[in-house]
Design an enzyme around this catalytic site. Structure first.
Site, PDB file in Angstrom:
ATOM      1  N   SER A   1       7.203   4.276  -0.212  1.00 22.77           N
ATOM      2  CA  SER A   1       7.299   3.078  -0.951  1.00 22.77           C
ATOM      3  C   SER A   1       6.803   2.065   0.134  1.00 22.77           C
ATOM      4  CB  SER A   1       8.967   2.949  -1.194  1.00 22.77           C
ATOM      5  OG  SER A   1       9.183   1.805  -1.995  1.00 22.77           O
ATOM      6  N   SER A   2       5.619   1.418  -0.270  1.00 21.24           N
ATOM      7  CA  SER A   2       4.965   0.344   0.472  1.00 21.24           C
ATOM      8  C   SER A   2       5.744  -0.806   0.474  1.00 21.24           C
ATOM      9  CB  SER A   2       3.703   0.145   0.118  1.00 21.24           C
ATOM     10  OG  SER A   2       2.750   1.397  -0.095  1.00 21.24           O
ATOM     11  N   LEU A   3       5.491  -1.621   1.645  1.00 17.57           N
ATOM     12  CA  LEU A   3       6.424  -2.794   1.821  1.00 17.57           C
ATOM     13  C   LEU A   3       6.102  -3.925   0.720  1.00 17.57           C
ATOM     14  CD1 LEU A   3       4.723  -5.041   4.789  1.00 17.57           C
ATOM     15  CD2 LEU A   3       3.761  -2.974   3.630  1.00 17.57           C
ATOM     16  N   PRO A   4       7.170  -4.382   0.021  1.00 18.06           N
ATOM     17  CA  PRO A   4       7.106  -5.178  -1.208  1.00 18.06           C
ATOM     18  C   PRO A   4       6.185  -6.411  -1.184  1.00 18.06           C
ATOM     19  CG  PRO A   4       9.534  -4.520  -0.575  1.00 18.06           C
ATOM     20  CD  PRO A   4       8.544  -4.187   0.691  1.00 18.06           C
TER      21      PRO A   4
ATOM     22  N   PHE B   1      -3.604   2.295   2.767  1.00 19.90           N
ATOM     23  CA  PHE B   1      -2.595   2.986   2.184  1.00 19.90           C
ATOM     24  C   PHE B   1      -2.737   4.453   2.820  1.00 19.90           C
ATOM     25  CE2 PHE B   1      -2.401  -0.417  -0.873  1.00 19.90           C
ATOM     26  CZ  PHE B   1      -0.943  -0.316  -1.190  1.00 19.90           C
TER      27      PHE B   1
END
Length: 419
Positions: free
Chosen positions: A128-131, A276
């Site tokens: 879950s990538s940083l918001p 990514f």
């Protein structure tokens, strides 16, 4: 349109905390996160700020890995985090921090697979990538009411939920290659009250059925842009994708489709820092470390440009990757007598080996089918002669026959065709 915020049921991983306590804490942390992202300039529009404020990230990452890098240089350790393992307060605090959390290792291992107190090593394959990155990319995509969006890489489903909140479920199609990851994302989206079109398959093929798309956004990195994305778009469609390669250079590219029928698009790099995980179908090829007497020597000479450039970032890093797109970099250090300190090698057995003399000068040996370092030195020389333009001044041009990156009419390179 902006969809109405859903009710967010309590996580079943909440341990002994009551549902109301968990939801109140999560809501307060979401509010804090939205304010932090707005203050830092990652979110500007009220619609996207509302999405961060309303979408319950804790439903999408009920468990994840926290990394620990040992001081002795041994492999990174991944420690499972969840409400039951770490306590609800710590779990929620980490969930609503602006951090990337790994959710899968080695394409199969999840935190639930480890017993209490255990940890693991491995290669992250889902996260879950940083918001701030996720919402920043949605802002950069510049969606409008009514747009049909194709998302490549559902992952945990959190980014998908943000898109649904802004556009409505019927306007988002998301593709995930890993069936297990897709199943967990679907369950989390259902729990949060979102019903987008979810496809399990290779995102490089796009998602026929809801096209033409007005926007395409990818949460995985690719070596070039799949033609299917352009074919399934309409003129003027914006494609946002992280381009990368086997030497690790990466950057966020923003492209505009000019003619879907002829497969053309144009664009630039907008952010050289974005990275990514690479698409699983584009992992590096198997290579063989060459020996000194392999009989393929092309040249041995003093290096005009030494291997230090291999560790640079930004445009220089990208130029090396463009000039040798199928090469991989191995660093052995100065204490291995039988191996070069730095080695570039690719699957056709072309290689570049660097050895340092006692005076600190570098000797470069090239062998195989291609003089790779000659190509790299020429590319770096062109770039320096042009005044070292930043990556954001590089142009990307795509046709059905080739994809090129250039900073001038006389200095351009092809991206590898992996589709």
């Amino acid at each position: 349109m902006t969809s109405t915020p859903r009710n967010t049921p309590a996580s079943t991983a909440a341990g002994t905390a009551t549902s109301s306590t968990l939801e109140e804490t999560a809501a307060a942390l979401r509010h804090r996160l939205a304010a932090q992202l707005a203050t830092a300039g990652h979110v500007g529009s009220p619609q996207w700020r509302a999405a961060v404020h309303d979408v319950p990230r804790h439903l999408f990452i009920p468990e994840f890995f926290d990394r620990s890098d040992p001081a002795d240089g041994s492999p990174t350790l991944y420690l499972p985090v969840s409400a039951s393992r770490s306590g609800t307060a710590r779990w929620l605090e980490l969930v609503y921090s602006d951090e990337t959390w790994v959710t899968q290792l080695d394409a199969h291992l999840t935190p639930a697979d480890l017993p209490a107190g255990a940890h693991s090593t491995g290669v992250p394959t889902s996260s879950s990538s940083l918001p701030s990155l996720v919402i920043g990319m949605w802002e950069e995509l510049d969606v409008a009411d009514g747009h049909q969006v194709l998302e490549i890489g559902t992952g945990t489903g959190y980014s998908t939920a943000l898109g649904c909140h802004r556009l409505g479920d019927d306007h988002l199609t998301s593709v995930e290659v890993d069936p297990d990851v897709a199943a967990r994302a679907r369950a989390a989206l259902d729990a949060a009250g979102y019903r987008p079109r979810l496809v399990v398959g290779d995102g490089l093929a796009g998602a026929p059925g809801s096209q033409p798309y007005d926007r395409v956004i990818a949460t995985c990195a690719l070596r070039s842009v799949p033609p299917s994305w352009i074919e399934q778009s309409r003129p003027g469609t914006v494609i946002l994708v992280t381009l990368t390669g086997w030497l690790g250079a990466s950057g966020l590219a923003k492209l505009t489709v000019t003619d879907p029928a002829s497969g053309t698009a144009e664009g630039t790099f907008t952010d050289p820092e974005v990275n990514f995980m690479p698409a699983r179908s584009q992992t590096p090829e198997f290579v063989i470390i060459p020996t000194r007497d392999d009989g393929t020597l092309i040249s041995q000479r003093p290096a005009v440009i030494g291997p230090d450039v291999l560790t640079e970032t930004g445009a220089a890093h990208w130029l090396i990757q463009l000039a040798a797109p199928n090469a991989q970099h191995l660093a052995f250090g100065p204490d291995n007598d039988d191996l070069p300190e730095h080695l570039l090698v690719q699957s056709d057995e072309s290689y570049v080996a660097f050895h340092r003399s006692p005076t600190g000068a570098w000797t470069v040996r090239q062998g195989g089918q291609t003089a790779l370092w000659d190509n790299i030195e020429h590319a770096i020389d062109q770039w320096r002669t042009a005044g070292e333009p930043p990556l954001t001044e590089f142009r990307i041009h795509i046709t059905k026959d080739q994809q090129t990156v250039a900073f001038s009419n006389s200095a351009q390179w092809e991206l590898p065709a992996d589709h």
